[in-house]
Design a protein around this motif. Sequence first.
Motif, PDB file in Angstrom:
ATOM      1  N   SER A 145       0.802  -1.153   0.021  1.00 61.95           N
ATOM      2  CA  SER A 145       0.124   0.018   0.010  1.00 61.95           C
ATOM      3  C   SER A 145       0.903   1.147  -0.025  1.00 61.95           C
ATOM      4  CB  SER A 145      -0.895  -0.036   1.145  1.00 61.95           C
ATOM      5  OG  SER A 145      -1.670  -1.194   1.316  1.00 61.95           O
ATOM      6  N   ILE A 146       1.651   1.507  -0.965  1.00 61.98           N
ATOM      7  CA  ILE A 146       2.488   2.417  -1.050  1.00 61.98           C
ATOM      8  C   ILE A 146       1.835   4.079  -1.220  1.00 61.98           C
ATOM      9  CG2 ILE A 146       3.949   3.868  -2.746  1.00 61.98           C
ATOM     10  CD1 ILE A 146       4.850   1.062  -3.794  1.00 61.98           C
ATOM     11  N   GLY A 147       0.557   3.996  -1.708  1.00 67.77           N
ATOM     12  CA  GLY A 147      -0.095   5.427  -1.629  1.00 67.77           C
ATOM     13  C   GLY A 147      -0.745   5.858  -0.323  1.00 67.77           C
ATOM     14  N   ASP A 148      -0.870   4.543   0.372  1.00 66.97           N
ATOM     15  CA  ASP A 148      -1.574   4.814   1.892  1.00 66.97           C
ATOM     16  C   ASP A 148      -0.477   5.448   2.812  1.00 66.97           C
ATOM     17  OD1 ASP A 148      -4.288   4.244   1.331  1.00 66.97           O
ATOM     18  OD2 ASP A 148      -3.775   2.058   1.501  1.00 66.97           O
ATOM     19  N   PHE A 149       0.720   4.741   2.550  1.00 70.57           N
ATOM     20  CA  PHE A 149       2.059   5.005   3.426  1.00 70.57           C
ATOM     21  C   PHE A 149       2.280   6.582   2.939  1.00 70.57           C
ATOM     22  CE2 PHE A 149       6.502   5.311   3.345  1.00 70.57           C
ATOM     23  CZ  PHE A 149       6.987   5.473   4.911  1.00 70.57           C
ATOM     24  N   ALA A 150       2.311   6.733   1.708  1.00 72.74           N
ATOM     25  CA  ALA A 150       2.974   8.229   1.256  1.00 72.74           C
ATOM     26  C   ALA A 150       1.907   9.314   1.831  1.00 72.74           C
ATOM     27  CB  ALA A 150       3.030   8.427  -0.182  1.00 72.74           C
ATOM     28  N   ALA A 151       0.635   9.109   1.863  1.00 74.21           N
ATOM     29  CA  ALA A 151      -0.465   9.933   2.138  1.00 74.21           C
ATOM     30  C   ALA A 151      -0.169  10.106   3.754  1.00 74.21           C
ATOM     31  CB  ALA A 151      -1.792   9.505   1.927  1.00 74.21           C
ATOM     32  N   SER A 152       0.270   9.114   4.461  1.00 69.70           N
ATOM     33  CA  SER A 152       0.184   9.106   6.047  1.00 69.70           C
ATOM     34  C   SER A 152       1.232   9.888   6.499  1.00 69.70           C
ATOM     35  CB  SER A 152       0.126   7.698   6.492  1.00 69.70           C
ATOM     36  OG  SER A 152       1.732   7.431   6.408  1.00 69.70           O
ATOM     37  N   GLY A 154       2.205  13.052   6.157  1.00 63.16           N
ATOM     38  CA  GLY A 154       1.509  14.193   6.383  1.00 63.16           C
ATOM     39  C   GLY A 154       1.041  14.326   7.993  1.00 63.16           C
ATOM     40  N   ASP A 155       0.773  12.976   8.364  1.00 61.70           N
ATOM     41  CA  ASP A 155       0.153  12.966   9.868  1.00 61.70           C
ATOM     42  C   ASP A 155       1.117  12.370  10.711  1.00 61.70           C
ATOM     43  OD1 ASP A 155      -2.382  13.970   8.706  1.00 61.70           O
ATOM     44  OD2 ASP A 155      -2.862  11.801   8.138  1.00 61.70           O
ATOM     45  N   TYR A 156       2.420  12.073  10.237  1.00 61.11           N
ATOM     46  CA  TYR A 156       3.260  11.635  11.258  1.00 61.11           C
ATOM     47  C   TYR A 156       3.592  12.682  12.206  1.00 61.11           C
ATOM     48  CZ  TYR A 156       5.037   7.161   9.343  1.00 61.11           C
ATOM     49  OH  TYR A 156       5.326   5.673   9.031  1.00 61.11           O
ATOM     50  N   GLY A 157       4.082  12.044  13.554  1.00 54.84           N
ATOM     51  CA  GLY A 157       4.254  12.672  14.723  1.00 54.84           C
ATOM     52  C   GLY A 157       5.073  12.252  15.716  1.00 54.84           C
ATOM     53  N   GLY A 158       5.526  12.795  16.798  1.00 56.49           N
ATOM     54  CA  GLY A 158       6.330  12.080  17.677  1.00 56.49           C
ATOM     55  C   GLY A 158       7.183  11.193  17.239  1.00 56.49           C
ATOM     56  N   GLU A 159       7.368  10.141  17.908  1.00 54.89           N
ATOM     57  CA  GLU A 159       8.607   9.362  17.674  1.00 54.89           C
ATOM     58  C   GLU A 159       8.624   8.655  16.225  1.00 54.89           C
ATOM     59  OE1 GLU A 159       4.878   7.248  18.632  1.00 54.89           O
ATOM     60  OE2 GLU A 159       6.258   8.379  20.152  1.00 54.89           O
ATOM     61  N   SER A 160       7.560   8.714  15.424  1.00 51.85           N
ATOM     62  CA  SER A 160       7.418   8.281  14.186  1.00 51.85           C
ATOM     63  C   SER A 160       8.067   9.332  13.263  1.00 51.85           C
ATOM     64  CB  SER A 160       6.010   7.888  13.685  1.00 51.85           C
ATOM     65  OG  SER A 160       5.437   6.846  14.294  1.00 51.85           O
ATOM     66  N   ASN A 226      10.313   6.528  -4.630  1.00 54.72           N
ATOM     67  CA  ASN A 226       9.917   7.864  -5.621  1.00 54.72           C
ATOM     68  C   ASN A 226       8.829   8.563  -4.983  1.00 54.72           C
ATOM     69  OD1 ASN A 226      11.890   7.606  -7.546  1.00 54.72           O
ATOM     70  ND2 ASN A 226      10.706   6.322  -8.893  1.00 54.72           N
ATOM     71  N   SER A 227       7.558   7.567  -4.217  1.00 49.85           N
ATOM     72  CA  SER A 227       6.535   8.096  -3.695  1.00 49.85           C
ATOM     73  C   SER A 227       6.931   8.837  -2.829  1.00 49.85           C
ATOM     74  CB  SER A 227       5.749   6.885  -3.465  1.00 49.85           C
ATOM     75  OG  SER A 227       6.265   6.398  -2.043  1.00 49.85           O
ATOM     76  N   VAL A 228       7.963   8.988  -2.091  1.00 51.87           N
ATOM     77  CA  VAL A 228       8.117   9.505  -0.799  1.00 51.87           C
ATOM     78  C   VAL A 228       9.205  10.663  -1.300  1.00 51.87           C
ATOM     79  CG1 VAL A 228       8.995   9.458   1.741  1.00 51.87           C
ATOM     80  CG2 VAL A 228       7.494   7.593   0.466  1.00 51.87           C
ATOM     81  N   SER A 229       9.793  10.835  -2.368  1.00 48.03           N
ATOM     82  CA  SER A 229      10.824  11.748  -2.563  1.00 48.03           C
ATOM     83  C   SER A 229      10.363  13.288  -2.419  1.00 48.03           C
ATOM     84  CB  SER A 229      11.329  11.721  -3.959  1.00 48.03           C
ATOM     85  OG  SER A 229      10.254  11.641  -4.729  1.00 48.03           O
ATOM     86  N   GLY A 230       9.099  13.373  -2.796  1.00 50.51           N
ATOM     87  CA  GLY A 230       8.689  14.753  -2.534  1.00 50.51           C
ATOM     88  C   GLY A 230       8.410  15.292  -1.309  1.00 50.51           C
ATOM     89  N   TRP A 231       8.080  14.197  -0.340  1.00 55.85           N
ATOM     90  CA  TRP A 231       7.889  14.406   0.967  1.00 55.85           C
ATOM     91  C   TRP A 231       9.204  14.847   1.647  1.00 55.85           C
ATOM     92  CZ3 TRP A 231      10.089  12.441   5.458  1.00 55.85           C
ATOM     93  CH2 TRP A 231       9.413  12.823   6.953  1.00 55.85           C
ATOM     94  N   MET A 232      10.313  14.183   1.320  1.00 57.39           N
ATOM     95  CA  MET A 232      11.530  14.065   1.792  1.00 57.39           C
ATOM     96  C   MET A 232      12.242  15.632   1.438  1.00 57.39           C
ATOM     97  SD  MET A 232      13.547  10.297   2.111  1.00 57.39           S
ATOM     98  CE  MET A 232      13.462  10.137   0.250  1.00 57.39           C
ATOM     99  N   SER A 233      11.958  15.927   0.290  1.00 57.92           N
ATOM    100  CA  SER A 233      12.499  17.177  -0.361  1.00 57.92           C
ATOM    101  C   SER A 233      12.029  18.268   0.509  1.00 57.92           C
ATOM    102  CB  SER A 233      12.233  17.120  -1.872  1.00 57.92           C
ATOM    103  OG  SER A 233      12.700  18.521  -2.494  1.00 57.92           O
ATOM    104  N   SER A 234      10.700  18.210   0.554  1.00 56.35           N
ATOM    105  CA  SER A 234       9.911  19.348   1.292  1.00 56.35           C
ATOM    106  C   SER A 234      10.488  19.422   2.605  1.00 56.35           C
ATOM    107  CB  SER A 234       8.769  19.164   1.102  1.00 56.35           C
ATOM    108  OG  SER A 234       7.956  19.528  -0.027  1.00 56.35           O
TER     109      SER A 234
END
Length: 295
Positions: A145-152, A154-160, A226-234
């Motif tokens: 479930s790559i899409g679900d993970f990449a979308a999540s 944005g909601d990561y917090g705390g130890e995650s 690739n699905s997370v590269s945008g998140w990491m770049s930001s």
Amino acid sequence: MSKTVFELVDQLPQDNMTVKALRALDFVVPGEWNNLVGFENTIRTVTGETDEELIQQIGERAIYLFNDKSEGYQRALWLYQTIDNADKALGTAALANKVAENVSFLSFLGNITPKAEKAQTIDLSLKLVTELLAFCQINGIPGDSIGDFAASLGDYGGESLMRMAALVCFDGLIPLGPDFIMATQSWIQKLSPNDLQSNPSFNAIGGMIPGGSPAGQLGFIGESFNSVSGWMSSFVSDRGLTPQNVLGNLQNFVEISADKVDYVGAFLDMTTNYYEHTGVQTLARRLIERAVAEI
């Protein structure tokens, strides 16, 4: 599992090299990470509960859920532990024993060899895939479930969120430099299935990676990164992160020479287990939150 979930949380270190390294990243995610140690303490902190009987019920339900092999919690823990263990060299124990409260490791650097860029990029991408797989196990969704993970994310917090910050800083920026995302994508495109099969980290967790064959798994790894590269770049740009300012903050906790950046990544690989440490904390939090909802 050789240890119960409450033993894992009770035995988390309050202060070691992993904790020092993560505290050095507070400037990246200010106030997000509290080194929660102790199962009962974690229940109290996560829930705000003070009733002893209810705390006991929450703990018992959380333990039951962890022990239920039809759930994915034990597999998620195995992933966190295994990817950390695969990072460590044979000399880890001997080296770690020399690490004192005020750490100076420059004298150890002669015994450390930095990973080749190819190996480092494979390990970075596999750590990211480990996070994806563990996320799927914890949330009871299919492992692809790559899409679900990449979308999540944005909601990561705390130890995650701290775990992802450490991934970006310790396994991306420090060993690979500011262009680590492009470098990793470039290497993944050039990799062969044989390259994967000769990598210790892949050999450790490959059985859990979707794809059906090393070639298919290589495709899954590339798609995941690739699905997370945008998140990491930001993440990097929004916080103004560079290898230099990450090292600068690490210097508040360990003695580091700025010209030894190649060796710092290898040293952190050998002496920290931030995936397992924060992974146990993530599992405890998720189990407790679910237990509260179910009792």
